[in-house]
Write a protein that holds these residues in place. Structure first.
Motif, PDB file in Angstrom:
ATOM      1  N   GLY A  45       5.593  76.527 -14.055  1.00 25.21           N
ATOM      2  CA  GLY A  45       4.583  76.910 -15.032  1.00 25.21           C
ATOM      3  C   GLY A  45       4.670  78.280 -15.713  1.00 25.21           C
ATOM      4  O   GLY A  45       3.679  78.683 -16.295  1.00 25.21           O
ATOM      5  N   GLY A  46       5.684  79.155 -15.475  1.00 18.94           N
ATOM      6  CA  GLY A  46       6.032  80.292 -16.032  1.00 18.94           C
ATOM      7  C   GLY A  46       5.044  81.404 -15.551  1.00 18.94           C
ATOM      8  O   GLY A  46       4.492  81.309 -14.409  1.00 18.94           O
ATOM      9  N   PRO A  47       4.917  82.486 -16.041  1.00 23.80           N
ATOM     10  CA  PRO A  47       4.463  83.769 -15.277  1.00 23.80           C
ATOM     11  C   PRO A  47       3.015  83.669 -15.166  1.00 23.80           C
ATOM     12  O   PRO A  47       2.277  84.324 -14.355  1.00 23.80           O
ATOM     13  CB  PRO A  47       4.509  84.799 -16.537  1.00 23.80           C
ATOM     14  N   ASP A  48       2.202  82.598 -15.849  1.00 27.95           N
ATOM     15  CA  ASP A  48       0.950  82.162 -15.702  1.00 27.95           C
ATOM     16  C   ASP A  48       0.701  80.967 -14.814  1.00 27.95           C
ATOM     17  O   ASP A  48      -0.448  80.361 -14.793  1.00 27.95           O
ATOM     18  CB  ASP A  48       0.128  82.141 -17.102  1.00 27.95           C
TER      19      ASP A  48
ATOM     20  N   VAL B 108       1.899  78.883 -11.135  1.00 21.26           N
ATOM     21  CA  VAL B 108       1.772  78.856  -9.679  1.00 21.26           C
ATOM     22  C   VAL B 108       1.899  80.475  -8.991  1.00 21.26           C
ATOM     23  O   VAL B 108       1.161  80.543  -8.202  1.00 21.26           O
ATOM     24  CB  VAL B 108       2.786  77.801  -8.817  1.00 21.26           C
ATOM     25  N   LEU B 109       2.863  81.033  -9.357  1.00 19.66           N
ATOM     26  CA  LEU B 109       3.231  82.318  -8.706  1.00 19.66           C
ATOM     27  C   LEU B 109       2.673  83.559  -9.766  1.00 19.66           C
ATOM     28  O   LEU B 109       2.592  83.448 -10.887  1.00 19.66           O
ATOM     29  CB  LEU B 109       4.595  82.771  -8.546  1.00 19.66           C
ATOM     30  N   PRO B 110       2.251  84.623  -9.075  1.00 19.20           N
ATOM     31  CA  PRO B 110       1.834  85.638 -10.239  1.00 19.20           C
ATOM     32  C   PRO B 110       3.073  86.294 -10.596  1.00 19.20           C
ATOM     33  O   PRO B 110       4.019  86.157 -10.157  1.00 19.20           O
ATOM     34  CB  PRO B 110       0.997  86.693  -9.319  1.00 19.20           C
ATOM     35  N   HIS B 111       3.194  86.794 -11.822  1.00 21.20           N
ATOM     36  CA  HIS B 111       3.967  87.396 -12.698  1.00 21.20           C
ATOM     37  C   HIS B 111       4.564  88.510 -12.071  1.00 21.20           C
ATOM     38  O   HIS B 111       5.832  88.499 -11.971  1.00 21.20           O
ATOM     39  CB  HIS B 111       3.210  88.113 -13.993  1.00 21.20           C
ATOM     40  N   ALA B 112       4.152  89.390 -11.129  1.00 22.61           N
ATOM     41  CA  ALA B 112       4.831  90.403 -10.517  1.00 22.61           C
ATOM     42  C   ALA B 112       5.952  89.711  -9.420  1.00 22.61           C
ATOM     43  O   ALA B 112       6.724  90.547  -8.906  1.00 22.61           O
ATOM     44  CB  ALA B 112       3.664  91.235  -9.679  1.00 22.61           C
ATOM     45  N   VAL B 113       5.704  88.725  -9.057  1.00 21.40           N
ATOM     46  CA  VAL B 113       6.553  87.961  -7.920  1.00 21.40           C
ATOM     47  C   VAL B 113       7.963  87.472  -8.755  1.00 21.40           C
ATOM     48  O   VAL B 113       8.845  87.525  -8.207  1.00 21.40           O
ATOM     49  CB  VAL B 113       5.843  86.678  -7.482  1.00 21.40           C
TER      50      VAL B 113
END
Length: 74
Positions: free
Chosen positions: A20-23, A25-30
């Motif tokens: 799903g991109g930076p927004d 499942v995972l936070p952007h910083a990951v």
């Protein structure tokens, strides 16, 4: 070896789209540390490929991809 290079270079982008991109499942910083790890892996495999072949074209292509991966990291 080419399959490994192919996997290491586009796989982070496929994973980003799949989660799903930076927004998503995972936070952007990951995503950034993951991309750096994949890029370092790609550089190592490309350098190994470059030293294992006698083809001048493959050596130049591998060098160009190493430079591109270094640019991705910086």
């Amino acid at each position: 070896m080419l399959v490994v290079v192919w996997t290491l270079i586009p796989l982070p982008f496929v994973l980003t789209a799949a989660t799903g991109g930076p927004d998503g499942v995972l936070p952007h910083a990951v995503f950034h540390p993951i991309y750096v790890l994949f890029a370092i892996g790609a550089i190592l495999v490309l350098l190994r490929l470059r030293s294992a072949t006698d083809s001048r074209i493959v050596r130049r292509l591998a060098l160009a991809l190493v430079v591109a991966q270094v640019v991705v990291i910086t």
